[in-house]
Write an enzyme that holds these catalytic residues in place. Sequence first.
Site, short mmCIF file in Angstrom:
data_model
loop_
_atom_site.label_atom_id
_atom_site.label_comp_id
_atom_site.label_asym_id
_atom_site.label_seq_id
_atom_site.Cartn_x
_atom_site.Cartn_y
_atom_site.Cartn_z
N ASP A 215 -1.36 5.38 -6.58
CA ASP A 215 -1.66 4.51 -5.44
C ASP A 215 -1.66 3.06 -5.90
O ASP A 215 -2.25 2.72 -6.93
CB ASP A 215 -3.02 4.89 -4.86
CG ASP A 215 -3.37 4.03 -3.66
OD1 ASP A 215 -2.48 3.72 -2.87
OD2 ASP A 215 -4.55 3.67 -3.52
N ASP B 24 0.84 -1.19 0.00
CA ASP B 24 0.00 0.00 0.00
C ASP B 24 0.88 1.25 0.00
O ASP B 24 1.45 1.61 1.03
CB ASP B 24 -0.92 -0.01 1.22
CG ASP B 24 -1.94 1.12 1.19
OD1 ASP B 24 -1.75 2.06 0.39
OD2 ASP B 24 -2.90 1.08 1.97
#
Length: 422
Positions: free
Chosen positions: A303, A105
């Site tokens: 992301d 992440d």
Amino acid sequence: MSNPLFFSSLLILLSLSLSLSPSLGASDLKVYGLSSPFSPTKGMWEKNVGEISAKDDARLIYLGSLVARKSNVPIASGRQIIQSATYVVRVTVGTPPQTMLMAMDTSSDTAWMPCDGCVGCSANVFVSANSNTYKSYGCDAPQCKQVTNPSCAAGVCSFNLTYGGSTVAANLSQDTIILAKDPIVNYSFGCLQRVTGNSVPPQGIIGLGRGPTSLLSQSQSLYQSTFSYCLPNFKSLSFSGSLRLGPVAQPKKIKYTPLLKNPRRSSLYYVNLIGISVGRKLVDIPPSALAFNPTTGSGTIFDSGTVFTRLVAPAYNAVRDEFRNRFKNATVSSLGGFDTCYTVPILGPTMTFHFTGMNVTLPLDNMLIHSTSGSLTCLAMAAAPDNVNSVLNVIANMQQMNHRVLFDVPNSRLGISREVCT
Ligand SMILES: *[C@@H]1O[C@H](CO)[C@@H](O)[C@H](O)[C@H]1NC(C)=O
Ligand SMILES: *[C@@H]1O[C@H](CO)[C@@H](O)[C@H](O)[C@H]1NC(C)=O
Ligand SMILES: *[C@@H]1O[C@H](CO)[C@@H](O)[C@H](O)[C@H]1NC(C)=O
Ligand SMILES: *[C@@H]1O[C@H](CO)[C@@H](O)[C@H](O)[C@H]1NC(C)=O
Ligand SMILES: *[C@@H]1O[C@H](CO)[C@@H](O)[C@H](O)[C@H]1NC(C)=O
């Protein structure tokens, strides 16, 4: 900053998750907001990090000798392996080592994983009791001041945070972790003790954000805040992607755009998106929809944890309308969260994202998603949800698959080149 809620409450990351079905057929899209587990910069952490790193000189010399080689970590799509719409890497934790498949992440800093004693976690937990290098932090530890909602229970520092639609509570802990070859000793992470909701990656996350508690910060001397990845197709069954840690063996021929820093969102990798073309046509997008604004949090980030690119409504609508223009005679339908689906074959146009200094033209594989039966093809992007916090454009993992994405923090730039890792 008149409205503190604005920043403390999530929203920042919008993550769309397909339901567990690996293909689109039965899927239903859910929109999550993810919040940063750590509060925005307080100054405190920098001070502590300064003190901690001052003690580390000897260690740095030792670690410095290790970084000359390539550190490659295989990446797989989590869809089939752990039924999670994320990309995972194998991480070994503790002594003797236990293997966890943790989600990468780039928009989180701290790592966390399910641990023994956890209520609501899935079956594969890290058994801290079996590791002789495991330690939970006491409430006085400087690291304890960095976590959101810290509390003290039986002398142990614990904290909680929301992630997607879930809430997790963890003991702040340390142990040795290994991603490539090099052990990172005394790595700080959250040892989950309670999870409510089901939107957390089942074996935890490894935080690759640029904030103070991320993998980058905790392995600074080893990997110098530099990494790149190639994400394989989400349908891939093997660990064919790669996370390359450290400046060694990073691509030299790669296009760059500057990274922008938002002190209020210190974990996020902001870039300056200045326009989007559909085919050759530069779409007319109001500049405010793309503008970077540290105060409101608006702008564009890369992301790894979000599945489909989300653009704020004025940008998405303009791009979608231009895309639809190419298929005027075909009937448009919608499926789940996608509003631009066709039954006719879609062989173009491509889409180009224009960043400062870098244009990225997406192949159709990064733009379109096909239903199980193959009868429906959808534009794999969506508008950010219609609420007051939706100011962020997110370049998501579907749009990054089969590219090398390089995060070069020391030189404050992000690079992209095409690389097929299938
Ligand atoms: C999170 O931590 C705060 C502070 O310790 C506590 O008041 C709150 O009840 C916790 N929330 C959850 C969902 O555990
Ligand atoms: C977490 O902390 C509690 C005390 O608050 C303790 O009872 C528990 O054993 C700890 N679990 C782990 C895995 O550290
Ligand atoms: C790791 O933590 C342990 C226990 O707190 C400590 O004794 C040890 O010196 C630390 N090791 C390093 C390399 O920082
Ligand atoms: C759409 O249909 C019209 C009328 O049948 C035809 O003249 C036109 O060429 C078609 N346009 C496209 C892009 O296929
Ligand atoms: C990106 O594309 C635009 C529009 O085609 C062009 O004007 C610009 O020079 C390109 N920039 C780079 C860095 O290639």
